[in-house]
Design an enzyme around this catalytic site. Structure first.
Site, PDB file in Angstrom:
ATOM      1  N   LYS A 141      17.799 -45.277  70.275  1.00 54.98           N
ATOM      2  CA  LYS A 141      18.054 -45.173  71.723  1.00 54.98           C
ATOM      3  C   LYS A 141      16.897 -44.488  72.449  1.00 54.98           C
ATOM      4  O   LYS A 141      16.113 -43.743  71.858  1.00 54.98           O
ATOM      5  CB  LYS A 141      19.367 -44.428  71.966  1.00 54.98           C
ATOM      6  N   ARG A 196      27.180 -46.760  64.745  1.00 49.95           N
ATOM      7  CA  ARG A 196      26.609 -48.087  65.007  1.00 49.95           C
ATOM      8  C   ARG A 196      25.097 -47.986  64.807  1.00 49.95           C
ATOM      9  O   ARG A 196      24.448 -47.168  65.466  1.00 49.95           O
ATOM     10  CB  ARG A 196      26.956 -48.500  66.439  1.00 49.95           C
TER      11      ARG A 196
HETATM   12  C1  9MG Z   1      26.855 -52.602  72.298  1.00 52.20           C
HETATM   13  N1  9MG Z   1      26.416 -51.219  72.224  1.00 52.20           N
HETATM   14  C2  9MG Z   1      25.163 -50.742  72.430  1.00 52.20           C
HETATM   15  N2  9MG Z   1      25.142 -49.414  72.292  1.00 52.20           N
HETATM   16  C3  9MG Z   1      26.408 -49.045  71.988  1.00 52.20           C
HETATM   17  C4  9MG Z   1      27.039 -47.820  71.749  1.00 52.20           C
HETATM   18  O1  9MG Z   1      26.364 -46.671  71.832  1.00 52.20           O
HETATM   19  N3  9MG Z   1      28.340 -47.806  71.467  1.00 52.20           N
HETATM   20  C5  9MG Z   1      29.061 -48.969  71.437  1.00 52.20           C
HETATM   21  N4  9MG Z   1      30.376 -48.887  71.159  1.00 52.20           N
HETATM   22  N5  9MG Z   1      28.516 -50.161  71.660  1.00 52.20           N
HETATM   23  C6  9MG Z   1      27.228 -50.195  71.934  1.00 52.20           C
END
Ligand code: 9MG
Length: 259
Positions: free
Chosen positions: A204, A238
């Site tokens: 990120k 994720r």
């Molecule tokens: C689709 N997507 C991109 N970043 C995300 C995040 O931090 N959490 C979730 N649930 N989906 C995400």
């Protein structure tokens, strides 16, 4: 949770043709690397990203879900904000809805309630096109938690069972670096609300901003952030780099859970 983004330039056969087989191969390799869930998305939600029309999103994700559901054993998650995509994806084999818009689109609550699969409610301030312009909170940890609780209430009222709800603070979605750091530092407060917490910190932009690193050099800091989240009780991470992330998380859990 391994990330499988189906965007125009991903999984091409070398020309203009999009190949579901290549997407399946990528998903299988993430499962081999330790992914317990594969999250498929056909609409980028990166800062600045434009919305994708419904038929285009369906065209991207449904063939991949159909191909995947018979070739991997782990659940498939559909990353979408659209009720029509939720319905079609679950009919094709998806077993989890990951909605960065927390089921706020018209008809999304009703769609999710009718599908009887778990739903991840994520916090986002604004929308992807403008959300990083000037995010403002009174107290980011309390504000995000309260927003998610209000969405839980809306879900319960719509008939979604409490046991099917997961929460996500939405790192990078309408948050400054400081907001993201505060949310992660106090993630235990969201965990204490009693729902499984999902986090997405992988690659990120807060990492890019703090360490001045391009997106392809953010693995080590992504793992550090994932470990900090799991240490405080996050249930699902994720991630793009599944093997390294999964190994780090397993070590973190071993220390966290020892007597
Ligand atoms: C689709 N997507 C991109 N970043 C995300 C995040 O931090 N959490 C979730 N649930 N989906 C995400």
């Amino acid at each position: 949770m391994g990330v499988l983004n189906i965007t125009p330039d991903s999984f091409s056969d070398g020309g203009d043709f999009f190949s579901p087989d290549l997407a399946v191969e990528r998903a299988r390799s993430m499962v081999e690397d330790g992914a317990d869930i594969i999250d498929i998305g056909g609409e980028s939600t990166r800062p600045g990203a434009a919305a994708v029309p419904l038929d285009e999103e369906l065209r991207r994700v449904i063939p991949v879900i159909e191909a995947l559901q018979s070739s991997i054993t782990v659940p498939i998650s559909i990353d979408t904000r659209k009720p029509e995509v939720m319905r079609a994806a679950v009919a094709a084999g998806a077993g989890l809805i990951n909605d960065v818009n927390a089921l706020q689109a018209g008809g999304a609550l009703e769609a999710a309630a009718g599908l009887d699969v778990p739903v991840c409610l994520m916090h986002m301030q604004g929308d992807p096109e403008t959300m990083q312009d000037a995010p403002v909170y009174r107290d980011v940890v309390t504000d995000v938690g309260d927003f998610l609780e209000a969405r839980v209430d809306a879900c319960l009222e719509a008939g979604i069972a409490r046991e099917r709800i997961l929460l996500d603070p939405g790192f990078g979605f309408g948050k400054s670096v400081e907001h993201n750091l505060q949310l992660l530092r106090h993630l235990d407060r969201l965990v204490a609300r009693g729902f499984p917490v999902l986090v997405g910190l992988s690659r990120k932009s807060l990492i890019g901003k703090l360490l001045d690193l391009p997106v392809d050099q953010r693995l080590a800091p992504s793992i550090a952030l994932a470990v900090l989240a799991v240490w405080q009780g996050a249930a699902i991470v994720r991630a793009h780099d599944v093997r390294a992330t999964s190994e780090a998380i397993r070590m973190c859990q071993a220390v966290r859970d020892v007597e």
